[in-house]
Design an enzyme around this catalytic site. Structure first.
Site, PDB file in Angstrom:
ATOM      1  N   ASP A 185       0.183  -1.343   0.121  1.00  0.00           N
ATOM      2  CA  ASP A 185       0.336  -0.033   0.544  1.00  0.00           C
ATOM      3  C   ASP A 185       0.975   0.800  -0.375  1.00  0.00           C
ATOM      4  O   ASP A 185       0.705   1.765   0.562  1.00  0.00           O
ATOM      5  CB  ASP A 185      -0.812   0.248   1.132  1.00  0.00           C
ATOM      6  CG  ASP A 185      -2.442  -1.105   0.940  1.00  0.00           C
ATOM      7  OD1 ASP A 185      -2.029  -1.657   0.302  1.00  0.00           O
ATOM      8  OD2 ASP A 185      -2.368  -1.330   2.097  1.00  0.00           O
ATOM      9  N   ASP A 216      -4.420  -1.007  -1.708  1.00  0.00           N
ATOM     10  CA  ASP A 216      -6.036  -0.527  -0.767  1.00  0.00           C
ATOM     11  C   ASP A 216      -7.086  -0.391  -2.364  1.00  0.00           C
ATOM     12  O   ASP A 216      -6.304   0.811  -2.592  1.00  0.00           O
ATOM     13  CB  ASP A 216      -5.724  -0.027   0.411  1.00  0.00           C
ATOM     14  CG  ASP A 216      -6.588  -0.327   1.253  1.00  0.00           C
ATOM     15  OD1 ASP A 216      -7.342  -1.488   1.097  1.00  0.00           O
ATOM     16  OD2 ASP A 216      -7.092   1.068   2.112  1.00  0.00           O
ATOM     17  N   HIS A 272     -10.585   0.535  -2.366  1.00  0.00           N
ATOM     18  CA  HIS A 272     -12.164   0.630  -1.542  1.00  0.00           C
ATOM     19  C   HIS A 272     -13.251   0.973  -2.938  1.00  0.00           C
ATOM     20  O   HIS A 272     -12.627   2.140  -3.412  1.00  0.00           O
ATOM     21  CB  HIS A 272     -12.034   1.059  -0.604  1.00  0.00           C
ATOM     22  CG  HIS A 272     -11.094   0.646   0.375  1.00  0.00           C
ATOM     23  ND1 HIS A 272     -11.151  -0.406   0.729  1.00  0.00           N
ATOM     24  CD2 HIS A 272     -10.159   1.823   1.365  1.00  0.00           C
ATOM     25  CE1 HIS A 272     -10.491  -0.433   1.441  1.00  0.00           C
ATOM     26  NE2 HIS A 272      -9.869   0.220   2.025  1.00  0.00           N
ATOM     27  N   HIS A 313     -17.738   2.207   1.017  1.00  0.00           N
ATOM     28  CA  HIS A 313     -17.377   1.289   1.942  1.00  0.00           C
ATOM     29  C   HIS A 313     -17.259   1.044   2.994  1.00  0.00           C
ATOM     30  O   HIS A 313     -16.935   2.663   4.118  1.00  0.00           O
ATOM     31  CB  HIS A 313     -15.331   1.122   1.329  1.00  0.00           C
ATOM     32  CG  HIS A 313     -14.647  -0.129   2.007  1.00  0.00           C
ATOM     33  ND1 HIS A 313     -14.541  -0.595   3.282  1.00  0.00           N
ATOM     34  CD2 HIS A 313     -15.084  -1.704   1.362  1.00  0.00           C
ATOM     35  CE1 HIS A 313     -13.980  -2.082   3.029  1.00  0.00           C
ATOM     36  NE2 HIS A 313     -14.251  -2.538   1.867  1.00  0.00           N
ATOM     37  N   HIS A 341     -10.721   6.648   1.835  1.00  0.00           N
ATOM     38  CA  HIS A 341      -9.608   6.868   1.961  1.00  0.00           C
ATOM     39  C   HIS A 341      -9.412   5.712   0.332  1.00  0.00           C
ATOM     40  O   HIS A 341     -10.146   5.312   0.464  1.00  0.00           O
ATOM     41  CB  HIS A 341      -8.314   6.788   2.797  1.00  0.00           C
ATOM     42  CG  HIS A 341      -9.032   5.078   3.288  1.00  0.00           C
ATOM     43  ND1 HIS A 341      -9.848   4.767   4.116  1.00  0.00           N
ATOM     44  CD2 HIS A 341      -7.870   3.673   2.677  1.00  0.00           C
ATOM     45  CE1 HIS A 341      -9.210   3.333   4.129  1.00  0.00           C
ATOM     46  NE2 HIS A 341      -8.726   2.153   3.360  1.00  0.00           N
ATOM     47  N   LYS A 364      -7.090  -4.946  -2.945  1.00  0.00           N
ATOM     48  CA  LYS A 364      -8.172  -5.274  -1.563  1.00  0.00           C
ATOM     49  C   LYS A 364      -8.920  -4.229  -1.391  1.00  0.00           C
ATOM     50  O   LYS A 364      -8.392  -3.816  -1.494  1.00  0.00           O
ATOM     51  CB  LYS A 364      -6.771  -5.909  -0.672  1.00  0.00           C
ATOM     52  CG  LYS A 364      -5.752  -4.919  -0.177  1.00  0.00           C
ATOM     53  CD  LYS A 364      -4.506  -5.624   0.727  1.00  0.00           C
ATOM     54  CE  LYS A 364      -4.090  -4.420   1.431  1.00  0.00           C
ATOM     55  NZ  LYS A 364      -4.464  -3.632   2.231  1.00  0.00           N
ATOM     56  N   CYS A 371      -1.762  -2.653   8.018  1.00  0.00           N
ATOM     57  CA  CYS A 371      -1.980  -3.375   6.402  1.00  0.00           C
ATOM     58  C   CYS A 371      -0.353  -4.553   6.989  1.00  0.00           C
ATOM     59  O   CYS A 371      -0.735  -6.031   6.215  1.00  0.00           O
ATOM     60  CB  CYS A 371      -1.632  -2.953   5.548  1.00  0.00           C
ATOM     61  SG  CYS A 371      -3.941  -2.484   5.110  1.00  0.00           S
TER      62      CYS A 371
HETATM   63  C1  VGL Z   1      -4.504   0.268   5.656  1.00  0.00           C
HETATM   64  C2  VGL Z   1      -6.023   1.396   7.046  1.00  0.00           C
HETATM   65  C3  VGL Z   1      -7.090   1.344   6.200  1.00  0.00           C
HETATM   66  C4  VGL Z   1      -2.785   0.203   5.708  1.00  0.00           C
HETATM   67  C5  VGL Z   1      -6.030   0.716   4.712  1.00  0.00           C
HETATM   68  O1  VGL Z   1      -2.478  -0.041   4.504  1.00  0.00           O
HETATM   69  O2  VGL Z   1      -2.693   0.211   6.700  1.00  0.00           O
HETATM   70  N1  VGL Z   1      -4.954   0.882   7.433  1.00  0.00           N
HETATM   71  N2  VGL Z   1      -7.069   0.747   5.344  1.00  0.00           N
HETATM   72 ZN    ZN Z   2      -7.883   0.425   3.849  1.00  0.00          ZN
END
Ligand code: VGL
Ligand code: ZN
Length: 198
Positions: free
Chosen positions: A9, A47, A49, A53, A82, A107, A152
């Protein structure tokens, strides 16, 4: 032994100026790029979404970002909106050498389940397909880097160890959100799972 680098990410949304900015998140980019030529397989996660979401606070009336709610699969931190599919916030950091990646694993696409781990959604059983990809490539050893250390990266590392990979997290190439001590909790959990913190 065959090695893969899993870059978690490294997206604008998790860098300063992004919607879920991780302090100093962009500082990991040069070191990650420098590691890429040393490993046979580079995999990026993203990430990704849909709007609205279920992990977004705005999707729950009366809730604010960083509240924790109970979802059918367990407790869920609510986040600011986000990394919405196709938005600038979801793009990789422009300096990340994304062209070196063999694959990009997306994801968090199921509107009803968040997905911190690169391997499973937060129900801990719906697979992303990454394990199958790595197995078919004969990968045994993983180095994990990226954002965020305590979410993550942590969930991905623990799942990878549980799946039988030899896992190293290069902590110098991660940065944490650190909600209520989540960074130290993540370190303890990763160590307990047999992950090497380097
Ligand atoms: C993440 C919170 C929500 C991450 C992703 O990449 O750590 N944290 N979505
Ligand atoms: Zn996320």
């Amino acid at each position: 032994m065959t090695h893969a680098l899993i870059v978690i990410d490294v997206q604008l949304g998790f860098c300063p100026g992004g919607n879920l900015a991780v302090p100093d998140g962009d500082a990991v980019v040069p070191g990650i790029n420098a590691l890429m030529p040393d490993v046979p397989h580079v995999i990026l996660t993203q990430d990704w979404h849909p709007a609205g979401h279920s992990s977004f606070a705005a999707s729950h009336e009366g809730r604010a970002p960083y509240d924790v709610i109970d979802m059918p699969y367990g407790p869920q931190v609510l986040w600011p909106d986000h990394c919405i599919q196709g938005s600038a916030d979801a793009a990789f950091h422009p300096d990340l050498d994304a062209a070196r990646a063999r694959a990009i694993v997306r994801k968090g696409m199921n509107p009803a389940i968040d997905s911190y781990s690169a391997f499973f959604e937060n129900d801990r059983e719906t697979p992303t397909g990454l394990d199958g990809l790595l197995r078919s490539l004969g990968v045994t050893d993983l180095t994990l880097v990226g954002l965020a250390h305590d979410f993550c990266v942590n969930f991905s590392a623990v799942d990878a160890a549980r799946l039988g990979y030899a896992v190293t997290v290069r902590e110098d190439l991660t940065r944490a959100i650190d909600l209520d001590g989540s960074r130290e909790a993540a370190r303890a959990g990763m160590r307990a799972a047999g992950v090497t913190l380097a």
